[in-house]
Design a protein around this motif. Structure first.
Motif, PDB file in Angstrom:
ATOM      1  N   TRP A  66       2.213  -3.489  -9.143  1.00  0.00           N
ATOM      2  CA  TRP A  66       1.819  -2.185  -9.689  1.00  0.00           C
ATOM      3  C   TRP A  66       1.251  -1.304  -8.581  1.00  0.00           C
ATOM      4  CZ3 TRP A  66      -2.684   0.629 -10.094  1.00  0.00           C
ATOM      5  CH2 TRP A  66      -2.681   1.686 -11.009  1.00  0.00           C
ATOM      6  N   GLU A  67       0.396  -1.863  -7.732  1.00  0.00           N
ATOM      7  CA  GLU A  67      -0.201  -1.094  -6.637  1.00  0.00           C
ATOM      8  C   GLU A  67       0.844  -0.698  -5.602  1.00  0.00           C
ATOM      9  OE1 GLU A  67      -4.696  -3.040  -6.660  1.00  0.00           O
ATOM     10  OE2 GLU A  67      -3.046  -4.105  -5.687  1.00  0.00           O
ATOM     11  N   LEU A  68       1.804  -1.576  -5.345  1.00  0.00           N
ATOM     12  CA  LEU A  68       2.869  -1.258  -4.395  1.00  0.00           C
ATOM     13  C   LEU A  68       3.727  -0.094  -4.893  1.00  0.00           C
ATOM     14  CD1 LEU A  68       3.993  -4.852  -3.372  1.00  0.00           C
ATOM     15  CD2 LEU A  68       2.955  -3.153  -1.861  1.00  0.00           C
ATOM     16  N   ARG A  69       3.965  -0.040  -6.199  1.00  0.00           N
ATOM     17  CA  ARG A  69       4.738   1.072  -6.753  1.00  0.00           C
ATOM     18  C   ARG A  69       4.003   2.392  -6.558  1.00  0.00           C
ATOM     19  NH1 ARG A  69       6.068  -2.566 -11.120  1.00  0.00           N
ATOM     20  NH2 ARG A  69       4.491  -1.574 -12.442  1.00  0.00           N
ATOM     21  N   ARG A  70       2.686   2.367  -6.728  1.00  0.00           N
ATOM     22  CA  ARG A  70       1.904   3.589  -6.510  1.00  0.00           C
ATOM     23  C   ARG A  70       1.930   3.975  -5.034  1.00  0.00           C
ATOM     24  NH1 ARG A  70       2.705   2.656 -10.876  1.00  0.00           N
ATOM     25  NH2 ARG A  70       1.568   3.223 -12.766  1.00  0.00           N
ATOM     26  N   ASP A 159      -2.833  10.868   2.774  1.00  0.00           N
ATOM     27  CA  ASP A 159      -2.241   9.912   1.835  1.00  0.00           C
ATOM     28  C   ASP A 159      -3.228   8.801   1.509  1.00  0.00           C
ATOM     29  OD1 ASP A 159       0.159  11.364   2.064  1.00  0.00           O
ATOM     30  OD2 ASP A 159       0.725  10.208   3.838  1.00  0.00           O
ATOM     31  N   LEU A 160      -3.899   8.292   2.529  1.00  0.00           N
ATOM     32  CA  LEU A 160      -4.876   7.230   2.314  1.00  0.00           C
ATOM     33  C   LEU A 160      -6.082   7.742   1.529  1.00  0.00           C
ATOM     34  CD1 LEU A 160      -5.219   4.255   2.908  1.00  0.00           C
ATOM     35  CD2 LEU A 160      -6.364   4.838   5.047  1.00  0.00           C
ATOM     36  N   ASP A 161      -6.468   8.995   1.766  1.00  0.00           N
ATOM     37  CA  ASP A 161      -7.556   9.605   0.990  1.00  0.00           C
ATOM     38  C   ASP A 161      -7.166   9.697  -0.484  1.00  0.00           C
ATOM     39  OD1 ASP A 161      -9.115   9.884   3.212  1.00  0.00           O
ATOM     40  OD2 ASP A 161      -8.602  11.987   3.565  1.00  0.00           O
ATOM     41  N   ALA A 162      -5.926  10.112  -0.736  1.00  0.00           N
ATOM     42  CA  ALA A 162      -5.452  10.211  -2.118  1.00  0.00           C
ATOM     43  C   ALA A 162      -5.430   8.849  -2.784  1.00  0.00           C
ATOM     44  CB  ALA A 162      -4.058  10.837  -2.138  1.00  0.00           C
ATOM     45  N   SER A 164      -7.409   6.383  -2.038  1.00  0.00           N
ATOM     46  CA  SER A 164      -8.811   5.994  -2.247  1.00  0.00           C
ATOM     47  C   SER A 164      -9.386   6.648  -3.504  1.00  0.00           C
ATOM     48  CB  SER A 164      -9.656   6.395  -1.031  1.00  0.00           C
ATOM     49  OG  SER A 164      -9.210   5.741   0.135  1.00  0.00           O
ATOM     50  N   VAL A 165      -9.004   7.903  -3.757  1.00  0.00           N
ATOM     51  CA  VAL A 165      -9.523   8.621  -4.915  1.00  0.00           C
ATOM     52  C   VAL A 165      -8.907   8.108  -6.209  1.00  0.00           C
ATOM     53  CG1 VAL A 165      -9.576  10.878  -6.052  1.00  0.00           C
ATOM     54  CG2 VAL A 165     -10.077  10.701  -3.602  1.00  0.00           C
ATOM     55  N   ASN A 166      -7.605   7.918  -6.213  1.00  0.00           N
ATOM     56  CA  ASN A 166      -6.897   7.571  -7.445  1.00  0.00           C
ATOM     57  C   ASN A 166      -6.812   6.068  -7.707  1.00  0.00           C
ATOM     58  OD1 ASN A 166      -6.004  10.339  -8.216  1.00  0.00           O
ATOM     59  ND2 ASN A 166      -4.896  10.231  -6.296  1.00  0.00           N
ATOM     60  N   PHE A 167      -6.746   5.278  -6.645  1.00  0.00           N
ATOM     61  CA  PHE A 167      -6.625   3.823  -6.787  1.00  0.00           C
ATOM     62  C   PHE A 167      -7.545   3.138  -5.766  1.00  0.00           C
ATOM     63  CE2 PHE A 167      -2.512   5.905  -7.549  1.00  0.00           C
ATOM     64  CZ  PHE A 167      -2.386   5.668  -8.914  1.00  0.00           C
ATOM     65  N   ALA A 170      -6.925  -0.625  -4.632  1.00  0.00           N
ATOM     66  CA  ALA A 170      -5.776  -0.779  -3.741  1.00  0.00           C
ATOM     67  C   ALA A 170      -6.107  -0.263  -2.343  1.00  0.00           C
ATOM     68  CB  ALA A 170      -4.569  -0.043  -4.309  1.00  0.00           C
ATOM     69  N   ALA A 171      -6.796   0.889  -2.277  1.00  0.00           N
ATOM     70  CA  ALA A 171      -7.163   1.460  -0.983  1.00  0.00           C
ATOM     71  C   ALA A 171      -8.097   0.528  -0.221  1.00  0.00           C
ATOM     72  CB  ALA A 171      -7.833   2.821  -1.183  1.00  0.00           C
ATOM     73  N   ASN A 172      -9.028  -0.109  -0.920  1.00  0.00           N
ATOM     74  CA  ASN A 172      -9.955  -1.027  -0.270  1.00  0.00           C
ATOM     75  C   ASN A 172      -9.209  -2.226   0.331  1.00  0.00           C
ATOM     76  OD1 ASN A 172     -12.780  -1.894   0.272  1.00  0.00           O
ATOM     77  ND2 ASN A 172     -12.232  -3.593  -1.075  1.00  0.00           N
TER      78      ASN A 172
END
Length: 206
Positions: A66-70, A159-162, A164-167, A170-172
């Motif tokens: 799921w995270e990879l799809r995002r 992209d990484l900021d986005a 971090s905000v939305n997911f 996954a960003a961590n």
């Protein structure tokens, strides 16, 4: 390679009107069973292929499907010609790159009048310039040049900021991997610098 067929009237034959009778509905069901589901679109195939590729990358191997799809919806795909620079030493950087297809030559300028010092030849799914996506003011420490046609996946600061905000979870996961890879990359660069200095000053060799 898929072949597209244009059959006049096929929509009318297999997609009955809303006021169709039960017998026509049954015919449509039989047709779908015979010919199978509609073919997957090119965009959907590309997205699925990108997800499968990202799973092979060390930075993203902790992410679930799921995270990879995002993530696949955030990253950018770029193509380079033979001999074209992907990044150049001394210039500002704003994205990390993952090599998807082709070979990339990594080198840095030496102290002796711009002499090029080879560092590595990268193959898929190698990543490089990881620190450029962390949000710091980053200048490329080496150059990366395409050897033949090359395709890369880029993940920028925004992209990484986005992500971090939305997911944030996954960003961590990605940031934790980034820290480990950057530490190894720094060690490699320090060793390369040491060897370069030793060649220029023989007395420095142990």
């Amino acid at each position: 390679m898929k072949t597209s067929f244009n059959l006049p009237g096929i929509k009318r034959l297999f997609l009955p009107r809303r006021q169709a009778t039960d017998s026509l509905d049954a015919s449509a069901v039989s047709a779908r069973a015979l010919f199978g589901p509609p073919p997957e679109t090119t965009a959907a195939q590309r997205h699925r292929s990108l997800v499968d590729f990202l799973k092979q990358v060390t930075l993203f191997e902790d992410l679930d499907r799921w995270e990879l799809r995002r993530l696949a919806r955030i990253v950018h795909e770029r193509d380079y010609r033979d001999g074209e620079y992907i990044v150049e030493q001394g210039k500002p950087g704003a994205a990390l790159f993952v090599l998807r297809r082709g070979l990339v030559e990594v080198a840095r300028r030496g102290n002796n009048k711009g002499r090029k010092v080879p560092i590595a030849t990268l193959e898929p799914p190698a990543c490089f310039e990881e620190a450029a996506a962390t949000g710091t003011e980053w200048v490329h420490l080496f150059s990366a040049r395409a050897r033949g046609p090359v395709s890369v996946v880029a993940l920028g600061r925004a992209d990484l900021d986005a992500l971090s905000v939305n997911f944030p979870l996954a960003a961590n996961k990605v940031l934790m991997r980034l820290a480990g890879v950057m530490a190894m990359r720094l060690q490699m660069l320090l060793e390369t610098q040491y060897l370069e200095d030793s060649e220029g000053h023989p007395e420095a060799k142990p």
